[in-house]
Enzyme design. Structure first.
Site, PDB file in Angstrom:
ATOM      1  N   ARG A 145      -7.455   0.007  -6.464  1.00  0.00           N
ATOM      2  CA  ARG A 145      -7.852   1.290  -5.335  1.00  0.00           C
ATOM      3  C   ARG A 145      -8.094   2.272  -6.069  1.00  0.00           C
ATOM      4  O   ARG A 145      -7.216   2.797  -6.896  1.00  0.00           O
ATOM      5  CB  ARG A 145      -6.950   1.457  -4.391  1.00  0.00           C
ATOM      6  CG  ARG A 145      -6.818   0.144  -3.443  1.00  0.00           C
ATOM      7  CD  ARG A 145      -5.628   0.208  -2.335  1.00  0.00           C
ATOM      8  NE  ARG A 145      -6.156   0.952  -1.319  1.00  0.00           N
ATOM      9  CZ  ARG A 145      -5.611   1.536  -0.336  1.00  0.00           C
ATOM     10  NH1 ARG A 145      -4.273   1.408  -0.368  1.00  0.00           N
ATOM     11  NH2 ARG A 145      -6.043   2.052   0.615  1.00  0.00           N
ATOM     12  N   ASP A 195      -2.022  11.068  -1.615  1.00  0.00           N
ATOM     13  CA  ASP A 195      -2.594  10.067  -2.415  1.00  0.00           C
ATOM     14  C   ASP A 195      -2.888  10.693  -3.882  1.00  0.00           C
ATOM     15  O   ASP A 195      -2.773  10.231  -5.026  1.00  0.00           O
ATOM     16  CB  ASP A 195      -3.751   8.935  -1.966  1.00  0.00           C
ATOM     17  CG  ASP A 195      -3.180   8.205  -0.956  1.00  0.00           C
ATOM     18  OD1 ASP A 195      -3.112   6.842  -1.296  1.00  0.00           O
ATOM     19  OD2 ASP A 195      -3.090   8.628   0.002  1.00  0.00           O
ATOM     20  N   ARG A 252       0.976  -1.263   0.101  1.00  0.00           N
ATOM     21  CA  ARG A 252      -0.093  -0.033  -0.147  1.00  0.00           C
ATOM     22  C   ARG A 252       0.946   1.068   0.015  1.00  0.00           C
ATOM     23  O   ARG A 252       1.990   1.035   0.059  1.00  0.00           O
ATOM     24  CB  ARG A 252      -1.053   0.080   1.149  1.00  0.00           C
ATOM     25  CG  ARG A 252      -0.609  -0.462   2.451  1.00  0.00           C
ATOM     26  CD  ARG A 252       0.573  -0.036   3.241  1.00  0.00           C
ATOM     27  NE  ARG A 252       0.367   1.274   3.580  1.00  0.00           N
ATOM     28  CZ  ARG A 252       1.128   2.366   3.720  1.00  0.00           C
ATOM     29  NH1 ARG A 252       2.487   1.686   3.598  1.00  0.00           N
ATOM     30  NH2 ARG A 252       1.040   3.666   3.760  1.00  0.00           N
ATOM     31  N   GLY A 253       0.165   2.365  -0.245  1.00  0.00           N
ATOM     32  CA  GLY A 253       0.876   3.702  -0.196  1.00  0.00           C
ATOM     33  C   GLY A 253       0.874   4.107  -1.631  1.00  0.00           C
ATOM     34  O   GLY A 253       1.243   3.066  -2.591  1.00  0.00           O
ATOM     35  N   ALA A 254       0.591   5.266  -2.074  1.00  0.00           N
ATOM     36  CA  ALA A 254       0.390   5.613  -3.641  1.00  0.00           C
ATOM     37  C   ALA A 254       1.629   5.344  -4.355  1.00  0.00           C
ATOM     38  O   ALA A 254       1.518   4.676  -5.515  1.00  0.00           O
ATOM     39  CB  ALA A 254       0.053   7.307  -3.536  1.00  0.00           C
ATOM     40  N   GLN A 269      -1.833   2.189  10.088  1.00  0.00           N
ATOM     41  CA  GLN A 269      -0.378   2.202   9.262  1.00  0.00           C
ATOM     42  C   GLN A 269       0.516   3.091  10.281  1.00  0.00           C
ATOM     43  O   GLN A 269       1.718   2.675   9.960  1.00  0.00           O
ATOM     44  CB  GLN A 269      -0.691   3.134   7.906  1.00  0.00           C
ATOM     45  CG  GLN A 269      -1.394   2.278   6.882  1.00  0.00           C
ATOM     46  CD  GLN A 269      -2.887   2.467   7.183  1.00  0.00           C
ATOM     47  OE1 GLN A 269      -3.512   2.857   8.180  1.00  0.00           O
ATOM     48  NE2 GLN A 269      -3.487   2.282   5.806  1.00  0.00           N
ATOM     49  N   ASN A 314      -5.386  12.565   1.458  1.00  0.00           N
ATOM     50  CA  ASN A 314      -4.438  11.484   1.963  1.00  0.00           C
ATOM     51  C   ASN A 314      -5.184  10.611   3.059  1.00  0.00           C
ATOM     52  O   ASN A 314      -6.455  11.045   3.124  1.00  0.00           O
ATOM     53  CB  ASN A 314      -3.259  12.328   2.581  1.00  0.00           C
ATOM     54  CG  ASN A 314      -2.386  11.508   3.200  1.00  0.00           C
ATOM     55  OD1 ASN A 314      -1.925  10.625   2.546  1.00  0.00           O
ATOM     56  ND2 ASN A 314      -1.812  11.798   4.194  1.00  0.00           N
ATOM     57  N   LYS A 315      -4.452   9.977   3.571  1.00  0.00           N
ATOM     58  CA  LYS A 315      -5.220   9.050   4.678  1.00  0.00           C
ATOM     59  C   LYS A 315      -6.223   9.726   5.500  1.00  0.00           C
ATOM     60  O   LYS A 315      -5.892  10.799   6.064  1.00  0.00           O
ATOM     61  CB  LYS A 315      -4.179   8.271   5.571  1.00  0.00           C
ATOM     62  CG  LYS A 315      -4.793   7.350   6.715  1.00  0.00           C
ATOM     63  CD  LYS A 315      -5.768   6.254   5.961  1.00  0.00           C
ATOM     64  CE  LYS A 315      -5.042   5.773   4.802  1.00  0.00           C
ATOM     65  NZ  LYS A 315      -6.059   4.591   3.995  1.00  0.00           N
TER      66      LYS A 315
HETATM   67  O1  MRU Z   1      -4.393   3.162   2.676  1.00  0.00           O
HETATM   68  P1  MRU Z   1      -2.938   3.324   2.360  1.00  0.00           P
HETATM   69  O2  MRU Z   1      -1.915   2.812   3.498  1.00  0.00           O
HETATM   70  O3  MRU Z   1      -2.525   3.034   1.170  1.00  0.00           O
HETATM   71  O4  MRU Z   1      -2.736   5.111   2.298  1.00  0.00           O
HETATM   72  C1  MRU Z   1      -1.475   5.512   2.254  1.00  0.00           C
HETATM   73  C2  MRU Z   1      -1.598   7.133   2.549  1.00  0.00           C
HETATM   74  O5  MRU Z   1      -2.485   7.825   2.659  1.00  0.00           O
HETATM   75  C3  MRU Z   1      -0.205   7.715   2.492  1.00  0.00           C
HETATM   76  O6  MRU Z   1      -0.162   8.686   3.120  1.00  0.00           O
HETATM   77  C4  MRU Z   1       0.033   8.451   0.785  1.00  0.00           C
HETATM   78  O7  MRU Z   1      -0.350   6.898  -0.106  1.00  0.00           O
HETATM   79  C5  MRU Z   1       1.157   8.509   0.509  1.00  0.00           C
HETATM   80  S1  MRU Z   1       2.557   7.589   0.597  1.00  0.00           S
HETATM   81  C6  MRU Z   1       3.758   8.164   0.057  1.00  0.00           C
END
Ligand code: MRU
Length: 464
Positions: free
Chosen positions: A183, A337, A140-142, A296, A347-348
């Site tokens: 996603r 994201d 996970r993570g963009a 996370q 973002n999250k």
């Molecule tokens: O649901 P996730 O864990 O994929 O969410 C990730 C985030 O919100 C991160 O902050 C974002 O992807 C940036 S990662 C550099």
């Protein structure tokens, strides 16, 4: 696991296996030694695989070293030392690690659902399996999901190298779609898939030349991974320089979710800035939001910072306001994201309230986002698709139910922070200040121009 796209009969359950012999999940000394042995092997694999794949180990090392070198004054030597140590076969200093590696025709992902308790790899051999891993948040993570999506598509193109054009087209279009819908919020996913499909279409979607298609898509995937390494390193440098000036106290950074290497590849974004400050031996302390419901922050960010020896404290998300009201937070660094044309940022979930609190208490609030996370086609935050995830993530944790059964749940995975609440957007082209429209457009343009001008060891491979 059979690929549901390439073999529609199998909806089977995934398999995961412990990465290296001797790794037990029940803790104790053996795990640590095993873990160190695994990470040394793992980091070595990343670099070695890159080298054998494109014969450009030096280019990748040079790119990472340049990024690391730019981050460090020669005296400290942190991340660069790590890379050099890897090549010199010495035990690597403790530090951050990457979320995936390739070995032959297998993509190995660290199964981030199992961290911090267990360090296991999940293996993928096609785009369909990668789409599953993204949807289930194994990775996970963009930026990370963009990179593995690219690799997954390249792997599927390689598997269909001898197929009839129609069969290859149907499979690649199906695979691309499965990745896109895995996603919806992180723009990196569609951005990476678009880049690979553009290489495919440029050669002709009914071209007979399977080897040329596979080589071109592999080259594009490698370029995306290569660029992420250099871009995030540049971004982290600009972010470091934008931090509030030193005082006699450690700088107190608050971060939300995980924007470290596990979410990004070689370097983190928001945690990339922390990586730089730490390696520059600037005294810092990180407040880590636990980041309910998927944790996370508690599970991944705390683990990465512990690995790297960065001082940090875990907090309930809802404690951030209290700490800010007491003046215990100097700056907030978060990832993104999707940053849209006017600067509104997804973002999250939980990031938006942080920005409101930061504005209330005068705390600088920085979004750290490479231009691969910028979506100029969407004018403002209202146009960002927000993923809603399953109720189970809220109703229970690791199988322990925490709410009465059948409780109604809303589980938006992201929220949108309006541009006016953002102090600056840290990109690999510099730190942008509001209003963001022109700055974002210029940053994307200069990043594309820089990439086009840079002789990537991967794209030249194709030209020969
Ligand atoms: O649901 P996730 O864990 O994929 O969410 C990730 C985030 O919100 C991160 O902050 C974002 O992807 C940036 S990662 C550099």
């Amino acid at each position: 696991m059979a690929d549901p796209i390439e073999d529609s009969t199998d909806q089977g359950a995934p398999s995961a296996r412990a990465a290296t012999a001797g790794l037990t999940e029940s803790g104790g000394q053996e795990v640590d030694l095993g873990r160190r042995r695994f990470f040394r092997q793992f980091a070595g694999d990343i670099i070695q695989t890159a080298a054998t794949m494109a014969g450009a180990a030096q280019a990748l090392q040079r790119a990472s070293a340049e990024a690391a070198g730019a981050l460090l004054d020669p005296d400290t030597g942190g991340a660069l030392a790590g890379l050099q140590a890897e090549f010199a076969g010495e035990p690597a200093p403790r530090g951050f690690r990457t979320p995936f590696r390739e070995d032959g025709d297998v993509l190995y992902l660290i199964d981030q659902r199992r961290l911090p308790d267990a360090l296991v790899e999940y293996d993928c051999r096609s785009a369909g399996e990668v789409a599953y891993a993204i949807r289930e948040m194994i990775v996970r993570g963009a930026p990370a999901i963009g990179q593995v999506a690219a690799i997954g598509l390249a792997m599927t193109a390689a598997k269909f190298i001898d197929s009839r054009p129609y069969a290859r087209r149907a499979t690649l279009l199906g695979a691309a779609n499965a990745l896109r819908v895995s996603r919806p919020t992180a723009v990196n996913l569609g951005w990476a898939v678009d880049r690979l499909m553009a290489r495919y279409m440029a050669l002709g979607d009914l071209s007979e030349d399977g080897p040329a298609i596979a080589t071109a898509m592999r080259a594009e995937a490698d370029a995306i991974v290569f660029e992420a390494t250099t871009d995030h390193g540049r971004l982290a440098t600009f972010g470091y320089e934008a931090l509030p000036p030193p005082t006699d106290m450690p700088l107190r950074i608050l971060t939300h979710c995980n924007a470290g290497p596990l979410a990004c590849g070689q370097f983190g974004t928001a945690l990339g800035v922390v990586q730089v400050a730490h390696n520059a031996q600037r005294p810092i302390h990180v407040w880590v939001d636990e980041t309910r419901p998927y944790l996370q922050g508690a599970r991944l960010t705390a683990w990465e910072l512990a690995q790297a020896g960065v001082p940090h404290t875990l907090i309930p998300d809802v404690a951030a306001g209290y700490l800010m009201s007491r003046g215990e937070v100097d700056v907030i660094l978060v990832g993104a994201d999707r940053v849209v044309a006017n600067g509104d940022t997804a973002n999250k979930v939980g990031t938006y309230p942080l920005a409101v609190l930061a504005a209330r208490h005068g705390v600088p609030f920085y979004v750290c986002a490479p231009t691969s996370s910028v979506d100029l086609a969407t004018p403002d935050g209202a146009g960002i698709p927000i993923e809603e995830r399953k109720a189970e993530e809220v109703l229970s944790f690791r199988g322990v139910r925490i709410a009465p059964p059948d409780t109604q749940v809303r589980n938006p995975s992201f929220d949108v922070t309006p541009a006016e609440l953002i102090t600056g957007i840290v990109t690999e082209e510099g730190v942008l200040c509001g209003p963001f429209e022109q700055g974002l457009a210029d940053a994307v343009a200069s990043a594309n121009a820089r990439r086009a001008a840079a002789i990537s060891p991967f794209t030249t491979q194709v030209a020969d």
